[in-house]
Design a protein around this motif. Sequence first.
Motif, PDB file in Angstrom:
ATOM      1  N   LEU A 251     -13.724 -11.052   7.828  1.00  0.00           N
ATOM      2  CA  LEU A 251     -13.369 -11.244   9.373  1.00  0.00           C
ATOM      3  C   LEU A 251     -12.741  -9.989   9.628  1.00  0.00           C
ATOM      4  O   LEU A 251     -12.878  -9.662  10.725  1.00  0.00           O
ATOM      5  N   ARG A 252     -11.698  -9.620   8.805  1.00  0.00           N
ATOM      6  CA  ARG A 252     -10.885  -8.380   9.360  1.00  0.00           C
ATOM      7  C   ARG A 252     -11.900  -7.236   9.699  1.00  0.00           C
ATOM      8  O   ARG A 252     -11.581  -6.379  10.586  1.00  0.00           O
ATOM      9  N   ALA A 253     -12.737  -6.931   8.727  1.00  0.00           N
ATOM     10  CA  ALA A 253     -13.643  -5.983   9.045  1.00  0.00           C
ATOM     11  C   ALA A 253     -14.474  -6.014  10.396  1.00  0.00           C
ATOM     12  O   ALA A 253     -14.747  -5.149  10.962  1.00  0.00           O
ATOM     13  N   ASP A 254     -14.989  -7.211  10.674  1.00  0.00           N
ATOM     14  CA  ASP A 254     -15.693  -7.578  11.923  1.00  0.00           C
ATOM     15  C   ASP A 254     -14.919  -7.220  13.044  1.00  0.00           C
ATOM     16  O   ASP A 254     -15.330  -6.879  13.977  1.00  0.00           O
ATOM     17  N   TRP A 255     -13.624  -7.896  12.840  1.00  0.00           N
ATOM     18  CA  TRP A 255     -12.749  -7.472  14.051  1.00  0.00           C
ATOM     19  C   TRP A 255     -12.495  -5.906  14.427  1.00  0.00           C
ATOM     20  O   TRP A 255     -12.609  -5.530  15.568  1.00  0.00           O
ATOM     21  N   ALA A 256     -12.255  -5.115  13.253  1.00  0.00           N
ATOM     22  CA  ALA A 256     -11.899  -3.800  13.421  1.00  0.00           C
ATOM     23  C   ALA A 256     -13.262  -3.183  14.114  1.00  0.00           C
ATOM     24  O   ALA A 256     -13.437  -2.292  14.795  1.00  0.00           O
ATOM     25  N   LYS A 257     -14.715  -3.569  13.540  1.00  0.00           N
ATOM     26  CA  LYS A 257     -15.903  -3.245  13.956  1.00  0.00           C
ATOM     27  C   LYS A 257     -15.882  -3.421  15.387  1.00  0.00           C
ATOM     28  O   LYS A 257     -16.379  -2.645  16.226  1.00  0.00           O
ATOM     29  N   LEU A 258     -15.604  -4.773  15.810  1.00  0.00           N
ATOM     30  CA  LEU A 258     -15.601  -5.084  17.337  1.00  0.00           C
ATOM     31  C   LEU A 258     -14.513  -4.173  18.189  1.00  0.00           C
ATOM     32  O   LEU A 258     -15.225  -3.742  19.302  1.00  0.00           O
ATOM     33  N   LEU A 259     -13.408  -4.044  17.778  1.00  0.00           N
ATOM     34  CA  LEU A 259     -12.569  -3.083  18.719  1.00  0.00           C
ATOM     35  C   LEU A 259     -13.223  -1.837  18.694  1.00  0.00           C
ATOM     36  O   LEU A 259     -12.820  -1.124  19.741  1.00  0.00           O
ATOM     37  N   ALA A 260     -13.723  -1.237  17.623  1.00  0.00           N
ATOM     38  CA  ALA A 260     -14.112   0.237  17.253  1.00  0.00           C
ATOM     39  C   ALA A 260     -15.428   0.298  18.489  1.00  0.00           C
ATOM     40  O   ALA A 260     -15.529   1.474  18.933  1.00  0.00           O
ATOM     41  N   SER A 261     -16.258  -0.888  18.790  1.00  0.00           N
ATOM     42  CA  SER A 261     -17.298  -0.784  19.704  1.00  0.00           C
ATOM     43  C   SER A 261     -17.071  -0.710  21.266  1.00  0.00           C
ATOM     44  O   SER A 261     -17.980  -0.524  22.071  1.00  0.00           O
ATOM     45  N   LEU A 262     -15.714  -0.942  21.442  1.00  0.00           N
ATOM     46  CA  LEU A 262     -15.146  -1.045  22.895  1.00  0.00           C
ATOM     47  C   LEU A 262     -15.080   0.285  23.615  1.00  0.00           C
ATOM     48  O   LEU A 262     -14.480   1.214  22.779  1.00  0.00           O
ATOM     49  N   PRO A 263     -15.244   0.570  24.773  1.00  0.00           N
ATOM     50  CA  PRO A 263     -15.816  -0.819  25.555  1.00  0.00           C
ATOM     51  C   PRO A 263     -17.550  -0.638  25.574  1.00  0.00           C
ATOM     52  O   PRO A 263     -18.000   0.148  25.139  1.00  0.00           O
ATOM     53  N   ARG A 264     -17.836  -1.833  25.982  1.00  0.00           N
ATOM     54  CA  ARG A 264     -19.145  -2.267  25.805  1.00  0.00           C
ATOM     55  C   ARG A 264     -20.019  -3.067  26.885  1.00  0.00           C
ATOM     56  O   ARG A 264     -19.137  -3.840  27.265  1.00  0.00           O
ATOM     57  N   ALA A 265     -21.191  -2.715  27.381  1.00  0.00           N
ATOM     58  CA  ALA A 265     -21.599  -3.514  28.350  1.00  0.00           C
ATOM     59  C   ALA A 265     -22.101  -5.013  27.761  1.00  0.00           C
ATOM     60  O   ALA A 265     -22.734  -4.891  26.556  1.00  0.00           O
ATOM     61  N   VAL A 266     -21.867  -6.138  28.211  1.00  0.00           N
ATOM     62  CA  VAL A 266     -22.139  -7.426  27.659  1.00  0.00           C
ATOM     63  C   VAL A 266     -22.960  -8.165  28.791  1.00  0.00           C
ATOM     64  O   VAL A 266     -22.842  -7.934  29.877  1.00  0.00           O
ATOM     65  N   THR A 267     -23.736  -9.428  28.224  1.00  0.00           N
ATOM     66  CA  THR A 267     -24.073 -10.294  29.193  1.00  0.00           C
ATOM     67  C   THR A 267     -23.509 -11.641  28.531  1.00  0.00           C
ATOM     68  O   THR A 267     -23.755 -12.024  27.564  1.00  0.00           O
ATOM     69  N   VAL A 268     -23.093 -12.251  29.629  1.00  0.00           N
ATOM     70  CA  VAL A 268     -22.150 -13.529  29.198  1.00  0.00           C
ATOM     71  C   VAL A 268     -22.302 -14.733  30.404  1.00  0.00           C
ATOM     72  O   VAL A 268     -22.430 -14.288  31.525  1.00  0.00           O
ATOM     73  N   GLN A 269     -22.662 -15.809  29.850  1.00  0.00           N
ATOM     74  CA  GLN A 269     -22.610 -16.635  30.902  1.00  0.00           C
ATOM     75  C   GLN A 269     -21.213 -16.996  31.445  1.00  0.00           C
ATOM     76  O   GLN A 269     -20.377 -17.400  30.526  1.00  0.00           O
ATOM     77  N   GLN A 270     -20.969 -17.054  32.803  1.00  0.00           N
ATOM     78  CA  GLN A 270     -19.885 -17.249  33.290  1.00  0.00           C
ATOM     79  C   GLN A 270     -19.421 -18.901  32.697  1.00  0.00           C
ATOM     80  O   GLN A 270     -20.035 -19.835  32.797  1.00  0.00           O
TER      81      GLN A 270
END
Length: 487
Positions: A251-270
């Motif tokens: 989980l910590r590694a996933d979180w660090a990976k997520l932060l490092a990937s920003l900013p990033r374009a995404v598609t999300v349902q409102q």
Amino acid sequence: MRDWRGGLLVLLTTAGLCGTAMAAAPLKPCRIEGIPNELLCGSLQRPLDPARPDGVKITIHYLVVPAMARNKQPDAVLMLAGGPGQSAIKVAPRVLQRLSRLNNRRDLVFVDQRGTGLSAPLECPDDSKLPITEQLDTAAQMRRLDACRATLEKLPYGQDGGLRFFTTTIAMQDMEAVRQALDVPQWNLIGGSYGTRAALEYLRQFPAQVRRTLIDGVAPPDMVLPASFSTDGQAALDKLFDAHAKTHPQLRADWAKLLASLPRAVTVQQPLTGVPEHFTVDRELLLRAVRGPLYQPALAAALPAAIQAAARDGRFDGLFGLTTAFGSGKGMKLAMGMHFSVVCAEDMPRLAQATDTPGTDFRNVDADMYARICKTWPRGDVPADFYKVPPAPSPVLLLSGGADPATPARHGERVAKALGAGQPARVQHLVVPEAGHGVMAVGCMRDVMFRFIDAKTDAEALPQDAACATRIPRPPAFQPVQGGPAQ
């Protein structure tokens, strides 16, 4: 700001009350959405500026839930709402069941604090259904708030600097006027979140008018909200990682990976409309999306799976959906004009002197946002004594959640020490280790509340045994159901 993005929460002497009390309208039968039985509603005119009793007036509205028993106790219960910016009357349906035992022999009173609900509201337009790109554009947010402030300043009670008179100190003088109007000899105060700051301020100004005080999720007057939120949010997030280390070792590694990937374009349902939208997730947005679910351990239990989905598969729907679940429900919407009138006056002037260490991940996200808003927001005067917590004149029970990202136990400990100076037996601080923001709704706590307030003597009121709540474990991490092949 409690919207789908997450994030924040959130004067005069007592002589200012004398000579300014105005006749209250008689209590009238009324009905409130979410409560089936008929109740009583009242109102009271108050001066906007207590120093000008002949100036602009505002109307304070309140709800009385009469005691069920004919032979009722005279000391009513006053519920102080959170935020700052919540309407106490709108919150009533959510908390009434928790207070049902107290309501057997005591009236329950819910006062819309000035600036909220029906009491000279300072509300900004709801932007929760705007396209995500508009919600997340910082410049657009500032423009909307500037427009809201300009609109509020045109109201009869907003003109000529009127937004300066919505501070906690002045609002508690309104609560005292309501007590006098209802002929209640003493209040039993119950405050949650920002309502704990309000309760402490009422107790400071009117100590003889308080019989018992119960504060849940302690937000003391010296807290400096934008600074402490970074520190406390980080602590709650780190605790989440530790709690689920066995089930989600990466989980910590996933979180660090997520932060490092920003900013990033995404598609999300409102989350509220279901319409797919395209936008960019940056660090500030991600942190606000994560903070909301941390308030409630049941929602936070789904954060590991949501973080993993975002980090590994680029799916952010889970994160923003969880934040929507946190901010939904009647009574959750804040009157943001009142919110900023309080925070900009009471917290922001002390930001430079704040000693809280910013969180490693959260940094200065909230501090920067509030600094931008408060730069132009009218700012009321706050006396030096507002930030002091004198020894308690009567029993006080403090409640804290060990996993609370906003008002964790460290704040309750500080206040309990100040309140108990000289007479520690008058004060008890109960910590529920795995509870989030708000302990009153946990398990048996409503019975603890009842015993504390209903006790006939101060000696019987404390200490209270809350082992039935303190032993409750943290909810296990949510595991998404894996669909098998079609049959």
